[in-house]
Design an enzyme around this catalytic site. Structure first.
Site, short mmCIF file in Angstrom:
data_model
loop_
_atom_site.label_atom_id
_atom_site.label_comp_id
_atom_site.label_asym_id
_atom_site.label_seq_id
_atom_site.Cartn_x
_atom_site.Cartn_y
_atom_site.Cartn_z
N SER A 1 0.84 -1.20 0.00
CA SER A 1 0.00 0.00 0.00
C SER A 1 0.87 1.24 0.00
O SER A 1 1.59 1.50 0.97
CB SER A 1 -0.91 0.02 1.22
OG SER A 1 -1.45 1.31 1.38
N HIS B 1 -1.24 -1.59 -4.21
CA HIS B 1 -2.50 -1.19 -3.57
C HIS B 1 -2.55 0.33 -3.45
O HIS B 1 -1.66 0.95 -2.87
CB HIS B 1 -2.60 -1.84 -2.20
CG HIS B 1 -3.92 -1.69 -1.53
ND1 HIS B 1 -5.04 -2.41 -1.87
CD2 HIS B 1 -4.31 -0.87 -0.51
CE1 HIS B 1 -6.05 -2.07 -1.09
NE2 HIS B 1 -5.64 -1.12 -0.26
N ASP C 1 -4.72 3.47 -2.12
CA ASP C 1 -5.78 3.82 -1.17
C ASP C 1 -6.34 5.20 -1.48
O ASP C 1 -5.66 6.20 -1.36
CB ASP C 1 -5.23 3.79 0.25
CG ASP C 1 -5.11 2.38 0.78
OD1 ASP C 1 -6.09 1.61 0.66
OD2 ASP C 1 -4.03 2.04 1.30
N MET D 1 -9.14 7.98 -0.52
CA MET D 1 -10.02 8.41 0.58
C MET D 1 -10.58 9.79 0.28
O MET D 1 -9.87 10.65 -0.26
CB MET D 1 -9.23 8.45 1.88
CG MET D 1 -8.53 7.14 2.21
SD MET D 1 -7.74 7.21 3.83
CE MET D 1 -6.81 5.66 3.81
N HIS E 1 -8.38 0.85 -4.06
CA HIS E 1 -9.31 0.68 -2.95
C HIS E 1 -10.02 2.01 -2.71
O HIS E 1 -9.42 2.96 -2.21
CB HIS E 1 -8.50 0.23 -1.71
CG HIS E 1 -9.30 0.05 -0.48
ND1 HIS E 1 -8.72 -0.09 0.77
CD2 HIS E 1 -10.65 -0.03 -0.28
CE1 HIS E 1 -9.67 -0.23 1.67
NE2 HIS E 1 -10.84 -0.20 1.08
N MET F 1 -12.23 4.16 -0.80
CA MET F 1 -12.90 4.43 0.48
C MET F 1 -13.61 5.77 0.33
O MET F 1 -13.24 6.79 0.93
CB MET F 1 -11.85 4.46 1.61
CG MET F 1 -11.29 3.06 1.90
SD MET F 1 -9.72 3.11 2.80
CE MET F 1 -8.60 3.30 1.42
N MET G 1 -11.61 -5.83 5.54
CA MET G 1 -10.76 -4.88 6.27
C MET G 1 -10.44 -5.45 7.65
O MET G 1 -11.34 -5.89 8.38
CB MET G 1 -11.47 -3.54 6.44
CG MET G 1 -11.66 -2.74 5.15
SD MET G 1 -10.14 -2.36 4.27
CE MET G 1 -9.21 -1.42 5.49
N ASP H 1 -6.60 -6.19 4.67
CA ASP H 1 -5.99 -4.84 4.62
C ASP H 1 -6.05 -4.24 6.01
O ASP H 1 -7.13 -3.97 6.53
CB ASP H 1 -6.80 -4.01 3.61
CG ASP H 1 -6.23 -2.63 3.36
OD1 ASP H 1 -5.22 -2.26 3.99
OD2 ASP H 1 -6.81 -1.92 2.52
C1 DX5 Z 1 -6.36 1.67 5.65
C2 DX5 Z 1 -5.89 1.42 4.22
C3 DX5 Z 1 -4.78 0.46 4.18
C4 DX5 Z 1 -3.54 0.90 4.90
C5 DX5 Z 1 -2.85 -0.31 5.44
O1 DX5 Z 1 -7.39 2.56 5.64
O2 DX5 Z 1 -6.95 0.90 3.42
O3 DX5 Z 1 -4.47 0.01 2.87
O4 DX5 Z 1 -2.66 1.62 4.09
O5 DX5 Z 1 -1.78 0.13 6.20
P1 DX5 Z 1 -1.04 -0.81 7.24
O6 DX5 Z 1 -0.50 -1.99 6.49
O7 DX5 Z 1 0.02 0.08 7.78
O8 DX5 Z 1 -2.05 -1.22 8.29
ZN ZN Z 2 -6.54 -0.23 1.41
#
Ligand code: DX5
Ligand code: ZN
Length: 232
Positions: A16, A40, A42, A44, A73, A75, A143, A181
């Site tokens: 990620s 990956h 992320d 948001m 991903h 979110m 998750m 994740d």
């Molecule tokens: C959390 C994200 C993850 C995050 C994981 O909201 O969706 O992908 O980056 O990070 P670690 O591996 O540090 O928990």
């Molecule tokens: Zn993620």
């Protein structure tokens, strides 16, 4: 005895980039590329989760430097508005959260766009919310932290849900990817493999290390060791 065993899903780490140095993303991606074929990403929106990260322009910049599969991903509360821009920017797969609703239409939209289809569930969202869609998606993301931030602690209460998703996939003879994740490292990966997960998102465990590639290899080795040792 079953006529044929369900397909065995491939083990992979999806680093990620949320935990990477954003001033040097190209170098971060280059560092992990020998160890994986997925990245990956992320996304948001400050609504679905209390944080803001990246959008299509960053994906587009990364696409010019990488041939990895971009596991995106989302979110975000309005994925329908952004699926096409992310596809156009270079996303290969998108994962939407079941909590935002309208899941059937979102799956249809992702298929129409030629995206690999993922469906995510927060730690407190039950198996039953995912169940109606299991035969329509390529990947289920369970998750193992509440989304929003990297570096949180793994929530083991999610393990029974992972096991139920894998049991349902096996019963259907499907090679569904089950991704986890949050809080994944070379120790917690053993628990999620045992439950049935096969795609391991890891942010801080990879990018907070001096040698991100070694971290990926350690997580993968721990996962493969657990699977090899498991009774058939
Ligand atoms: C959390 C994200 C993850 C995050 C994981 O909201 O969706 O992908 O980056 O990070 P670690 O591996 O540090 O928990
Ligand atoms: Zn993620």
């Amino acid at each position: 005895m079953a006529a044929s065993a369900p397909p065995t899903s491939e083990l992979r780490v999806a680093p990620s980039i949320l935990s990477a140095d954003f001033t040097n993303l190209g170098e971060a991606v280059a560092q992990v590329t020998p160890g994986t074929d997925w990245l990956h990403v992320d996304v948001m929106d400050g609504h679905f989760v209390p944080n803001l990260t990246i959008g299509p322009p960053v994906v587009s910049s990364l696409r010019a430097h990488s041939a990895l599969f971009f596991d995106t991903h989302l979110m975000i509360t309005e994925p329908a508005r952004y699926l096409e821009p992310f596809r156009d920017a270079g996303a290969n797969g998108c994962t939407v959260h079941v909590e935002v609703g309208g899941t059937a239409a979102l799956i249809a939209q992702m298929r129409e766009l030629g995206l690999r289809v993922g469906l995510a569930a927060n730690p407190d969202t039950p198996f039953e919310a995912l169940e109606p869609f299991l035969d329509q998606v390529d990947l289920v993301l369970c998750m193992t932290v509440f989304p929003g931030f990297g570096g949180q602690s793994f929530i083991a209460d999610v393990l029974p849900k992972i096991a139920r998703v894998r049991a349902a996939a096996d019963a259907a003879g499907s090679g569904l990817d089950i991704e986890v994740d949050g809080g994944i490292d070379e120790r917690t990966v053993v628990e999620v493999v045992r439950a049935g997960a096969n795609v391991f998102v890891a942010g801080s465990a990879v990018f907070n290390r001096d040698d991100p590639l070694a971290a990926i290899q350690e997580i993968l080795a721990a996962a493969a060791g657990e699977r090899a040792g498991a009774p058939s």
